[in-house]
Write a protein that holds these residues in place. Sequence first.
Motif, PDB file in Angstrom:
ATOM      1  N   CYS A 131      -3.237   0.826   0.615  1.00 21.10           N
ATOM      2  CA  CYS A 131      -4.275   1.514   1.189  1.00 21.10           C
ATOM      3  C   CYS A 131      -4.563   1.277   2.500  1.00 21.10           C
ATOM      4  CB  CYS A 131      -5.582   1.094   0.372  1.00 21.10           C
ATOM      5  SG  CYS A 131      -5.456   1.506  -1.273  1.00 21.10           S
ATOM      6  N   CYS A 136      -8.731  -3.341  -8.540  1.00 17.15           N
ATOM      7  CA  CYS A 136      -7.453  -2.757  -8.905  1.00 17.15           C
ATOM      8  C   CYS A 136      -6.597  -3.403  -8.090  1.00 17.15           C
ATOM      9  CB  CYS A 136      -7.293  -1.275  -8.923  1.00 17.15           C
ATOM     10  SG  CYS A 136      -7.989  -0.354 -10.250  1.00 17.15           S
ATOM     11  N   THR A 137      -6.533  -3.605  -6.743  1.00 18.02           N
ATOM     12  CA  THR A 137      -5.764  -4.161  -5.967  1.00 18.02           C
ATOM     13  C   THR A 137      -5.533  -5.651  -6.266  1.00 18.02           C
ATOM     14  OG1 THR A 137      -6.295  -2.601  -3.936  1.00 18.02           O
ATOM     15  CG2 THR A 137      -5.038  -4.734  -3.387  1.00 18.02           C
ATOM     16  N   LEU A 183     -11.109   0.054  -6.061  1.00 17.92           N
ATOM     17  CA  LEU A 183     -10.137  -0.140  -5.475  1.00 17.92           C
ATOM     18  C   LEU A 183      -9.809  -1.589  -5.605  1.00 17.92           C
ATOM     19  CD1 LEU A 183      -9.158   2.339  -2.803  1.00 17.92           C
ATOM     20  CD2 LEU A 183      -7.782   1.672  -4.700  1.00 17.92           C
ATOM     21  N   VAL A 196     -15.416   4.550  -5.273  1.00 12.85           N
ATOM     22  CA  VAL A 196     -13.813   4.272  -4.958  1.00 12.85           C
ATOM     23  C   VAL A 196     -13.495   2.883  -4.355  1.00 12.85           C
ATOM     24  CG1 VAL A 196     -12.083   4.971  -3.418  1.00 12.85           C
ATOM     25  CG2 VAL A 196     -13.018   6.608  -4.783  1.00 12.85           C
ATOM     26  N   LEU A 255      -4.897   6.182  -4.747  1.00 15.86           N
ATOM     27  CA  LEU A 255      -5.770   6.229  -5.878  1.00 15.86           C
ATOM     28  C   LEU A 255      -5.925   7.759  -6.138  1.00 15.86           C
ATOM     29  CD1 LEU A 255      -7.584   4.732  -7.941  1.00 15.86           C
ATOM     30  CD2 LEU A 255      -9.436   5.359  -6.559  1.00 15.86           C
ATOM     31  N   PHE A 281      -3.853   4.730 -10.113  1.00 12.93           N
ATOM     32  CA  PHE A 281      -3.483   4.150  -8.900  1.00 12.93           C
ATOM     33  C   PHE A 281      -1.925   3.886  -8.937  1.00 12.93           C
ATOM     34  CE2 PHE A 281      -4.424   0.131  -6.496  1.00 12.93           C
ATOM     35  CZ  PHE A 281      -4.347   0.530  -5.518  1.00 12.93           C
TER      36      PHE A 281
END
Length: 315
Positions: A170, A140-141, A137, A133, A178, A277
């Motif tokens: 987050c 993806c961020t 993340l 994760v 997510l 997400f």
Amino acid sequence: MEGITPGRRIPLVDLGQLGLMHDEEPSQEEWQRVARQLHDAFTDIGFVYLTNHGVSDDQMDHLFKSSATFFNLDEETKIRYQRDPEKQQGYVAVDRETLDKSKNSHELREAYDLKSIDGLFPDAEVPSLRPAVTSFLKSCTTLNNRLLIALAHSLGLERNFFISTHKDICSDNNMSCLRLLHYPRVPDTVPEGAIRCGAHTDYGTITLLFQDNMGGLQVRERGGSWVEAVPVPGTILVNVGDLLQFWTADKFLATEHRVLIPTEEVRLKASRHSIVFFIHPDDPVLIKPLDNSSSYQPITARDHVLKKFRHTYNY
């Protein structure tokens, strides 16, 4: 009977220089090209497939495998990690969340919500999940920030308008999440009114969806017909959420969508996995139409999401 339009394609956009494989600043022409294509898609059907995004296959594979390992645990173990309504992190059992309240539907879906890397994880049972994760993340961020800049360009806003309103993704100051989703194998006798995921719109700014190859997702276009959002290998499916529709006074469409149970899935007795997400503005950001119209009453990003949660979660 509602019409289904399987042949109409959701637009496909090549991110080109905006993809994560490129470290250098994209040219102005590339920003404008992607911005224009996103604008066209979001003012039409509200969904788009992204190619050349740069989130690696290895990252996706590791997270899908770790997710499957968790959902294969026995129910007694999974329930020990059940979602905390205050922290919005943890396991969501089948029928704990009901998105479609219009009829007595049975939503065959379970999930694990991940709002913070430092939050609740099943580390003892699935030690690979937290690192998978964390890596996913991060990518993806970074990708999301590039999309937020492109969205600002598409609306003629200052480049960092959306970046400045999504600084705390987050964290405890932001409702971005997510979500690992598992649609269990359909029982031999499918319950009356059973569906994977009831018709709904997403709540935030945009959503990034990573599908497996099973299918079942449908999108309702402006004319009212349902369009098949078939899995396209190597792509991310991105859609508009409520708050972006509010911000743009309906220029961008938060499209209703649902997940059905395909006949092929029943025949194969297979389950379905996806990773989502959900991108939200920071909690205190006041969302009001950018054109200063009265299309929507101002509401903070946090208040809108909590209002939705109160309606859909069964605690």
